[in-house]
Design a protein around this motif. Sequence first.
Motif, PDB file in Angstrom:
ATOM      1  N   ARG A   1       0.872  -0.956   0.081  1.00  0.00           N
ATOM      2  CA  ARG A   1       0.069   0.030   0.031  1.00  0.00           C
ATOM      3  C   ARG A   1       0.908   1.274  -0.122  1.00  0.00           C
ATOM      4  NH1 ARG A   1      -5.266   0.274   3.774  1.00  0.00           N
ATOM      5  NH2 ARG A   1      -5.766  -0.780   1.865  1.00  0.00           N
ATOM      6  N   TYR A   2       0.631   2.131  -0.812  1.00  0.00           N
ATOM      7  CA  TYR A   2       1.321   3.541  -0.743  1.00  0.00           C
ATOM      8  C   TYR A   2       0.286   4.389  -0.446  1.00  0.00           C
ATOM      9  CZ  TYR A   2       5.276   1.149  -2.949  1.00  0.00           C
ATOM     10  OH  TYR A   2       6.577   0.581  -2.921  1.00  0.00           O
ATOM     11  N   TYR A   3       0.900   5.412   0.100  1.00  0.00           N
ATOM     12  CA  TYR A   3       0.041   6.691   0.337  1.00  0.00           C
ATOM     13  C   TYR A   3       0.409   7.998  -0.215  1.00  0.00           C
ATOM     14  CZ  TYR A   3      -0.893   3.514   4.229  1.00  0.00           C
ATOM     15  OH  TYR A   3      -1.199   2.422   5.143  1.00  0.00           O
TER      16      TYR A   3
ATOM     17  N   ARG B   1       4.612   2.060   3.984  1.00  0.00           N
ATOM     18  CA  ARG B   1       4.944   2.086   5.492  1.00  0.00           C
ATOM     19  C   ARG B   1       6.305   1.953   5.981  1.00  0.00           C
ATOM     20  NH1 ARG B   1       0.757  -1.875   8.363  1.00  0.00           N
ATOM     21  NH2 ARG B   1       1.609  -1.749  10.689  1.00  0.00           N
ATOM     22  N   ARG B   2       7.031   1.383   5.364  1.00  0.00           N
ATOM     23  CA  ARG B   2       8.131   1.153   5.777  1.00  0.00           C
ATOM     24  C   ARG B   2       9.036   2.542   5.826  1.00  0.00           C
ATOM     25  NH1 ARG B   2      12.292   0.294   2.381  1.00  0.00           N
ATOM     26  NH2 ARG B   2      14.208   0.119   3.389  1.00  0.00           N
ATOM     27  N   ASN B   3       8.930   3.207   4.591  1.00  0.00           N
ATOM     28  CA  ASN B   3       9.374   4.692   4.597  1.00  0.00           C
ATOM     29  C   ASN B   3       8.927   5.487   5.614  1.00  0.00           C
ATOM     30  OD1 ASN B   3      11.329   4.213   2.639  1.00  0.00           O
ATOM     31  ND2 ASN B   3       9.719   4.168   0.912  1.00  0.00           N
TER      32      ASN B   3
ATOM     33  N   ILE C   1       9.024  13.262  10.413  1.00  0.00           N
ATOM     34  CA  ILE C   1       7.739  13.290  10.659  1.00  0.00           C
ATOM     35  C   ILE C   1       7.529  13.299  12.189  1.00  0.00           C
ATOM     36  CG2 ILE C   1       5.672  11.928  10.367  1.00  0.00           C
ATOM     37  CD1 ILE C   1       6.746  10.936   7.926  1.00  0.00           C
ATOM     38  N   SER C   2       6.400  13.767  12.826  1.00  0.00           N
ATOM     39  CA  SER C   2       6.354  13.977  14.113  1.00  0.00           C
ATOM     40  C   SER C   2       6.146  12.499  14.833  1.00  0.00           C
ATOM     41  CB  SER C   2       4.954  14.645  14.308  1.00  0.00           C
ATOM     42  OG  SER C   2       4.644  14.495  15.691  1.00  0.00           O
ATOM     43  N   ARG C   3       6.813  12.441  15.969  1.00  0.00           N
ATOM     44  CA  ARG C   3       6.736  11.198  16.625  1.00  0.00           C
ATOM     45  C   ARG C   3       5.381  10.688  17.113  1.00  0.00           C
ATOM     46  NH1 ARG C   3      11.619   8.362  17.180  1.00  0.00           N
ATOM     47  NH2 ARG C   3      13.284   9.873  17.643  1.00  0.00           N
ATOM     48  N   ASN C   4       4.382  11.725  17.424  1.00  0.00           N
ATOM     49  CA  ASN C   4       3.090  11.320  17.737  1.00  0.00           C
ATOM     50  C   ASN C   4       2.218  10.645  16.228  1.00  0.00           C
ATOM     51  OD1 ASN C   4       3.696  12.447  20.070  1.00  0.00           O
ATOM     52  ND2 ASN C   4       2.930  14.368  19.389  1.00  0.00           N
ATOM     53  N   ALA C   5       2.941  10.756  15.199  1.00  0.00           N
ATOM     54  CA  ALA C   5       2.071  10.336  13.974  1.00  0.00           C
ATOM     55  C   ALA C   5       2.276   8.738  13.961  1.00  0.00           C
ATOM     56  CB  ALA C   5       2.709  10.716  12.834  1.00  0.00           C
ATOM     57  N   ASN C   6       1.136   8.070  13.656  1.00  0.00           N
ATOM     58  CA  ASN C   6       1.282   6.527  13.641  1.00  0.00           C
ATOM     59  C   ASN C   6       0.819   6.107  12.376  1.00  0.00           C
ATOM     60  OD1 ASN C   6      -1.308   7.044  14.161  1.00  0.00           O
ATOM     61  ND2 ASN C   6      -1.269   5.919  16.240  1.00  0.00           N
ATOM     62  N   VAL C   7       0.811   5.066  11.908  1.00  0.00           N
ATOM     63  CA  VAL C   7       0.706   4.352  10.656  1.00  0.00           C
ATOM     64  C   VAL C   7      -0.815   4.185  10.465  1.00  0.00           C
ATOM     65  CG1 VAL C   7       0.782   2.220   9.279  1.00  0.00           C
ATOM     66  CG2 VAL C   7       2.822   3.176  10.424  1.00  0.00           C
ATOM     67  N   PRO C   8      -1.577   3.838  11.540  1.00  0.00           N
ATOM     68  CA  PRO C   8      -3.252   3.789  11.283  1.00  0.00           C
ATOM     69  C   PRO C   8      -3.669   5.056  11.186  1.00  0.00           C
ATOM     70  CG  PRO C   8      -2.611   2.336  13.254  1.00  0.00           C
ATOM     71  CD  PRO C   8      -1.275   3.180  12.784  1.00  0.00           C
ATOM     72  N   SER C   9      -3.168   6.243  11.358  1.00  0.00           N
ATOM     73  CA  SER C   9      -3.770   7.580  11.132  1.00  0.00           C
ATOM     74  C   SER C   9      -3.416   7.857   9.987  1.00  0.00           C
ATOM     75  CB  SER C   9      -3.091   8.437  12.409  1.00  0.00           C
ATOM     76  OG  SER C   9      -1.877   8.820  12.125  1.00  0.00           O
ATOM     77  N   ILE C  10      -2.536   7.350   9.030  1.00  0.00           N
ATOM     78  CA  ILE C  10      -2.074   7.842   7.839  1.00  0.00           C
ATOM     79  C   ILE C  10      -3.352   8.237   6.893  1.00  0.00           C
ATOM     80  CG2 ILE C  10      -0.726   7.340   5.544  1.00  0.00           C
ATOM     81  CD1 ILE C  10       1.379   6.028   7.453  1.00  0.00           C
TER      82      ILE C  10
END
Length: 103
Positions: free
Chosen positions: A30-32, A45-47, A57-66
């Motif tokens: 999956r690409y965003y 996801r890896r990048n 990118i902020s440390r508070n950001a997480n993959v499910p919120s992308i």
Amino acid sequence: MNIFKKFKAYLRFREAVKRADEANQRDGQRYYVLPAKGKLVIMDRRNFRILRRKGYISRNANVPSIPRHCIYYTADGSGRGGHERENLTSQFHRYLEWLQRNK
């Protein structure tokens, strides 16, 4: 918004979606497509995790919120999810709103 700026944004959006779809076809991940400083960045996801670890990118950001913050995302490895091609106009208008807010 100026018609020329809108057209330039459309070309940028169309190219980013095309590149994300090609990358998805190549390896099935999956690409965003995320907006960043007036540009559109395509990442998986890896990048995303690498950039978060390095502090881009902020440390508070997480993959499910992308998916909530991205402009477009492709289907996952099993072919589920992702944005339908019919909804690209609404996603483009969302990108234009982001451009207006972040001038």
